[in-house]
Design a protein around this motif. Structure first.
Motif, PDB file in Angstrom:
ATOM      1  N   LEU A   1       0.803  -1.231   0.000  1.00  0.00           N
ATOM      2  CA  LEU A   1       0.000   0.000   0.000  1.00  0.00           C
ATOM      3  C   LEU A   1       0.832   1.275   0.000  1.00  0.00           C
ATOM      4  N   VAL A   2       2.106   1.161   0.351  1.00  0.00           N
ATOM      5  CA  VAL A   2       2.949   2.358   0.413  1.00  0.00           C
ATOM      6  C   VAL A   2       4.054   2.349  -0.641  1.00  0.00           C
ATOM      7  N   THR A   3       3.973   1.417  -1.580  1.00  0.00           N
ATOM      8  CA  THR A   3       4.948   1.336  -2.665  1.00  0.00           C
ATOM      9  C   THR A   3       4.205   1.233  -4.002  1.00  0.00           C
ATOM     10  N   PRO A   4       4.857   1.534  -5.106  1.00  0.00           N
ATOM     11  CA  PRO A   4       4.205   1.405  -6.410  1.00  0.00           C
ATOM     12  C   PRO A   4       3.762  -0.032  -6.688  1.00  0.00           C
ATOM     13  N   ALA A   5       2.691  -0.170  -7.460  1.00  0.00           N
ATOM     14  CA  ALA A   5       2.136  -1.485  -7.805  1.00  0.00           C
ATOM     15  C   ALA A   5       3.218  -2.397  -8.380  1.00  0.00           C
ATOM     16  N   GLY A   6       3.189  -3.646  -7.960  1.00  0.00           N
ATOM     17  CA  GLY A   6       4.118  -4.642  -8.477  1.00  0.00           C
ATOM     18  C   GLY A   6       5.445  -4.714  -7.759  1.00  0.00           C
ATOM     19  N   THR A   7       5.672  -3.872  -6.763  1.00  0.00           N
ATOM     20  CA  THR A   7       6.944  -3.887  -6.038  1.00  0.00           C
ATOM     21  C   THR A   7       7.110  -5.153  -5.218  1.00  0.00           C
TER      22      THR A   7
END
Length: 94
Positions: free
Chosen positions: A74-80
């Protein structure tokens, strides 16, 4: 009469994104795979139409990734972060 207790297990994938709000400019996405096991037994009923009724008396749920990793999605870009540990091991083996 002894009750026959049984369970059914399901595997699911919870996916959601927070891309509609401009506050989340990094476009977070949650993607978690898990399993839920529902334990049930037959309802005791005197009615003939309820003879096939069952009641869930316990359930157990587990995710394929640790909870902290789901929160990091939730706090990082999608797919991380991968949705399951299997996805993680496939990436490192390629």
């Amino acid at each position: 009469q002894s009750k026959r207790r049984r369970y059914i297990q399901t595997r699911w994938n919870m996916v959601g994104s927070l891309t509609a709000s401009p506050l989340f400019f990094w476009k977070p996405k949650i993607d978690v795979i898990g399993r839920t096991k529902f334990w049930f037994d037959r309802e005791s009923s005197s009615s003939s139409e309820d003879q096939n009724s069952y009641r869930v008396y316990f359930y157990d749920e587990e995710w394929e990734i640790p909870a902290y990793q789901a929160l990091l999605q939730l706090v990082t870009p999608a797919g991380t972060f991968p949705s399951s540990m299997d996805n993680d091991s496939k990436k490192t083996n390629q």
